[in-house]
Motif scaffolding. Structure first.
Motif, PDB file in Angstrom:
ATOM      1  N   ALA A 123       2.365  14.375   2.914  1.00 56.41           N
ATOM      2  CA  ALA A 123       2.609  14.112   1.491  1.00 56.41           C
ATOM      3  C   ALA A 123       4.101  14.216   1.153  1.00 56.41           C
ATOM      4  N   ASP A 136      -1.452  17.679   6.203  1.00 62.60           N
ATOM      5  CA  ASP A 136      -1.528  16.859   4.998  1.00 62.60           C
ATOM      6  C   ASP A 136      -0.360  17.121   4.041  1.00 62.60           C
ATOM      7  N   GLU A 137       0.083  18.351   3.953  1.00 73.61           N
ATOM      8  CA  GLU A 137       1.212  18.675   3.081  1.00 73.61           C
ATOM      9  C   GLU A 137       2.505  18.047   3.617  1.00 73.61           C
ATOM     10  N   GLN A 190       8.532   6.810  -0.353  1.00 71.82           N
ATOM     11  CA  GLN A 190       8.261   6.084  -1.601  1.00 71.82           C
ATOM     12  C   GLN A 190       9.499   6.074  -2.498  1.00 71.82           C
ATOM     13  N   THR A 241       5.913  11.202   2.841  1.00 71.13           N
ATOM     14  CA  THR A 241       5.497   9.977   2.146  1.00 71.13           C
ATOM     15  C   THR A 241       6.204   9.861   0.801  1.00 71.13           C
ATOM     16  N   ARG A 255       0.811  -1.225   0.000  1.00 71.40           N
ATOM     17  CA  ARG A 255       0.000   0.000   0.000  1.00 71.40           C
ATOM     18  C   ARG A 255       0.840   1.270   0.000  1.00 71.40           C
ATOM     19  N   GLY A 261       0.356   3.934  -2.905  1.00 70.97           N
ATOM     20  CA  GLY A 261      -0.862   4.733  -2.949  1.00 70.97           C
ATOM     21  C   GLY A 261      -1.215   5.421  -1.644  1.00 70.97           C
ATOM     22  N   LEU A 262      -0.277   5.478  -0.718  1.00 72.43           N
ATOM     23  CA  LEU A 262      -0.554   6.052   0.599  1.00 72.43           C
ATOM     24  C   LEU A 262      -0.898   7.537   0.486  1.00 72.43           C
ATOM     25  N   GLN A 263      -2.044   7.903   1.007  1.00 73.56           N
ATOM     26  CA  GLN A 263      -2.536   9.278   0.947  1.00 73.56           C
ATOM     27  C   GLN A 263      -2.560   9.893   2.348  1.00 73.56           C
ATOM     28  N   PRO A 264      -2.425  11.224   2.442  1.00 72.47           N
ATOM     29  CA  PRO A 264      -2.468  11.869   3.759  1.00 72.47           C
ATOM     30  C   PRO A 264      -3.722  11.514   4.568  1.00 72.47           C
ATOM     31  N   SER A 265      -4.873  11.389   3.913  1.00 71.61           N
ATOM     32  CA  SER A 265      -6.103  11.074   4.655  1.00 71.61           C
ATOM     33  C   SER A 265      -6.024   9.694   5.305  1.00 71.61           C
ATOM     34  N   SER A 266      -5.436   8.715   4.609  1.00 70.92           N
ATOM     35  CA  SER A 266      -5.316   7.381   5.210  1.00 70.92           C
ATOM     36  C   SER A 266      -4.268   7.381   6.325  1.00 70.92           C
TER      37      SER A 266
END
Length: 193
Positions: A169, A165-166, A176, A172, A126, A129-134
């Motif tokens: 990101a 969130d920034e 990645q 992350t 995962r 595709g890891l997003q700040p919301s998750s």
């Protein structure tokens, strides 16, 4: 000090593969933030790579960070790097406050990288595709957040003047990048099938 020398010291002091990967992730995130905040990418990256140099040998405060600082100073390492390493640990903040961009960035990056590494360890497929919301959702789950200070992660983002969130990101993306360079993403995706 060159990056190759720093890596050799890390490999000498740190036997844990997961701690080495964490160091690589923090290094990558610090280089990203150096570009963003006008820092020297080499210096910021080295601070990230070596920030937990002594963790396996001296995991308890106050020896943790102070032994690495002693070792690095004996070898003439730039005080900007040593100060950043010392400042990321709360027990050193009176003497090494978060008063410089490199120090604020290392504090902000370390805890979040540790958390993201834990998430990636549990579900590496995962990571891409890891997003700040998750990530924010996982921060609320006790199973993921047990050893992590959500307050430190939020304080780190605020310290950098970034929305949470920034910050998530940016870090992350660095993680990645390291995973792709190490071939972890493709290997994890292949094992998940």
């Amino acid at each position: 000090m060159t990056r190759e020398q720093a890596w050799a010291w890390l490999c000498e002091w740190v036997q844990s593969e997961s701690l080495r990967k964490h160091a690589l992730a923090v290094e990558a995130a610090m280089r990203r933030y150096a570009a963003r905040f006008g820092g020297d990418a080499e210096v910021w990256g080295l601070a990230g790579l070596l920030h937990d140099l002594d963790y396996e040998r001296f995991p308890e405060p106050p020896a943790h960070t102070r032994e690495a600082a002693r070792f690095l100073r004996e070898r003439g390492v730039d005080e900007e790097i040593v100060g950043a390493i010392l400042s990321h640990a709360s027990w050193n903040r009176e003497e090494y406050p978060l008063d410089r961009p490199i120090r604020r960035a290392l504090f902000a990056v370390d805890e979040l990288c540790g958390f993201l590494m834990a998430v990636a360890h549990v579900r590496p497929e995962r990571l891409e595709g890891l997003q700040p919301s998750s990530v924010r959702k996982k921060l609320k789950q006790k199973s993921f957040a047990a050893g992590v200070s959500r307050e430190d992660i939020e304080q780190g983002a605020a310290c950098l003047g970034l929305p949470l969130d920034e910050h998530i990101a940016e870090v992350t993306a660095a993680l990645q990048q390291v995973a792709a360079e190490l071939g972890l993403v493709n290997r994890a995706a292949g094992s998940a099938e």
